[in-house]
Design an enzyme around this catalytic site. Structure first.
Site, PDB file in Angstrom:
ATOM      1  N   HIS A 144       0.816  -1.225   0.000  1.00 22.19           N
ATOM      2  CA  HIS A 144       0.000   0.000   0.000  1.00 22.19           C
ATOM      3  C   HIS A 144       0.845   1.268   0.000  1.00 22.19           C
ATOM      4  O   HIS A 144       0.345   2.346  -0.332  1.00 22.19           O
ATOM      5  CB  HIS A 144      -1.004  -0.003   1.166  1.00 22.19           C
ATOM      6  N   ASP A 146       0.220  -7.596   1.617  1.00 23.33           N
ATOM      7  CA  ASP A 146       0.623  -6.188   1.662  1.00 23.33           C
ATOM      8  C   ASP A 146       2.145  -6.035   1.704  1.00 23.33           C
ATOM      9  O   ASP A 146       2.681  -5.176   2.403  1.00 23.33           O
ATOM     10  CB  ASP A 146      -0.008  -5.471   2.865  1.00 23.33           C
ATOM     11  N   GLY A 159       3.419   6.845   7.948  1.00 23.75           N
ATOM     12  CA  GLY A 159       4.811   6.947   7.504  1.00 23.75           C
ATOM     13  C   GLY A 159       5.666   5.791   7.993  1.00 23.75           C
ATOM     14  O   GLY A 159       6.731   5.533   7.459  1.00 23.75           O
ATOM     15  N   ASN A 160       5.191   5.074   9.037  1.00 24.06           N
ATOM     16  CA  ASN A 160       5.897   3.894   9.535  1.00 24.06           C
ATOM     17  C   ASN A 160       5.670   2.670   8.645  1.00 24.06           C
ATOM     18  O   ASN A 160       6.421   1.691   8.732  1.00 24.06           O
ATOM     19  CB  ASN A 160       5.439   3.524  10.942  1.00 24.06           C
ATOM     20  N   SER A 161       4.623   2.698   7.834  1.00 27.33           N
ATOM     21  CA  SER A 161       4.282   1.532   7.017  1.00 27.33           C
ATOM     22  C   SER A 161       5.463   1.086   6.169  1.00 27.33           C
ATOM     23  O   SER A 161       6.097   1.895   5.489  1.00 27.33           O
ATOM     24  CB  SER A 161       3.098   1.853   6.098  1.00 27.33           C
ATOM     25  N   THR A 202       2.888  -2.665   9.325  1.00 25.55           N
ATOM     26  CA  THR A 202       1.883  -2.582   8.272  1.00 25.55           C
ATOM     27  C   THR A 202       0.734  -1.627   8.581  1.00 25.55           C
ATOM     28  O   THR A 202       0.281  -0.894   7.714  1.00 25.55           O
ATOM     29  CB  THR A 202       1.311  -3.985   7.986  1.00 25.55           C
ATOM     30  N   ILE A 210      -2.224   0.103  11.875  1.00 25.33           N
ATOM     31  CA  ILE A 210      -2.630   0.296  13.263  1.00 25.33           C
ATOM     32  C   ILE A 210      -4.146   0.158  13.371  1.00 25.33           C
ATOM     33  O   ILE A 210      -4.876   0.321  12.386  1.00 25.33           O
ATOM     34  CB  ILE A 210      -2.212   1.683  13.809  1.00 25.33           C
ATOM     35  N   GLY A 223      -9.003 -24.531  -5.763  1.00 27.16           N
ATOM     36  CA  GLY A 223     -10.028 -24.015  -6.646  1.00 27.16           C
ATOM     37  C   GLY A 223     -10.900 -22.996  -5.936  1.00 27.16           C
ATOM     38  O   GLY A 223     -10.855 -22.854  -4.716  1.00 27.16           O
TER      39      GLY A 223
END
Length: 295
Positions: A35, A66, A138-140, A156, A158, A196
């Site tokens: 993201h 992610d 900004g920590n992501s 990732t 919070i 499947g």
């Protein structure tokens, strides 16, 4: 409204995404969140600790976890070693490193609050480390580090009602991130096990009572394709999957992870409940670029 006489129309719609990343190899591979990279990215700039700004490219991305893998044309970079996240213990001290609000190389401390968190709504494949180390916008994509200086997770998201830090942050475990990165390097995408297309639902107390089962453990098959491997093996809508290769299934999210993690080309044994009877079904695990099991 129109601006200059010679120009008219809408404004430039380019967007700017900011986040953090982790250097995992001395020759310039960097892990971050999918993201953070976003879709249809034209240009990526990676700022190094020594203030250099380097143009990078996307090697591959996996929206289901992610995770994204980037590459810059630089060698001799310092690398953080991978930790074995399966050894993490609740209460263990960890550090979150990143650039919250563009404050580069910010370090916050906390503990591991829980492991194996799922059903959070961040990604399709969820198996998060929960921490109370401060994680902010900004920590992501930044590093979650243990007391030995090893990478235990990729920060990732919070859980917050205010949009800011409230003591509940989540990180993708290093073992999962490492596996995703290996596939992105080799194939440009992630290869996962699949049986499947089928749609599975969580058993509510009302559904359990209606179906005549004693508890809400398991995953209810609500829809499936007749062309799926599961259908060919004998699974039908209305079945409740209660174990996968001997592992009890608690909920749909766990079943999704068990299938995705299965070795492609192997045969799995699942136990199902149907009309009050227990049955075993053997079915093949095939390759899928992304899991087709949906919740």
């Amino acid at each position: 409204f129109f601006g200059d006489d010679e120009m008219f129309g809408s404004r430039d719609r380019r967007s700017l995404s900011l986040g953090s990343g982790v250097i995992i190899s001395s020759d310039g591979y960097v892990v971050t969140n999918n993201h953070v990279v976003g879709e249809n990215v034209r240009e990526i700039t990676i700022a190094l600790p020594d203030k250099r700004e380097i143009k990078g490219k996307v090697i591959g991305a996996d929206p289901d976890t992610d995770i994204a893998l980037l590459k810059i044309g630089v060698t001799g970079l310092p690398v953080v070693p991978w930790a074995d996240s399966s050894q993490l213990k609740v209460g263990e001290w960890v550090l979150a490193i990143g650039s919250p609000f563009q404050l580069s190389q910010t370090v916050t401390a906390g503990i591991v609050s829980a492991t194996g968190r799922a059903n959070m709504g961040f990604a399709a494949y969820e198996d998060f480390i929960q921490t109370d180390a401060a994680i902010n916008p900004g920590n992501s994509g930044g590093a979650l580090i243990n007391s030995r200086g090893e990478l235990v997770g990729i920060n990732t998201g919070i859980y917050s009602e205010s949009g800011g830090y409230q003591g509940i942050g989540f990180a993708v475990p290093s073992n999962l991130a490492k596996r995703v990165v290996a596939d992105l390097m080799q194939y440009g995408g992630v290869r996962r096990g699949s049986i499947g297309y089928l749609r599975i639902e969580k058993l509510t107390p009302e559904l359990a009572e209606e179906l005549g089962v004693a508890n809400t453990n398991g995953a209810l098959v609500s829809q499936m394709m007749r062309t799926s491997e599961a259908y060919d093996a004998g699974v039908r809508p209305g079945d409740i999957v209660v174990s996968f290769n001997g592992t009890p299934v608690d909920d749909p999210s766990q079943l999704q992870r068990l299938i995705a993690d299965s070795k492609i080309g192997s045969t799995a044994t699942i136990k199902i409940l149907r009309n009050g009877r227990t049955m075993e079904v053997r079915l093949p695990i095939v390759s899928s670029a992304s899991p087709r099991v949906r919740r």
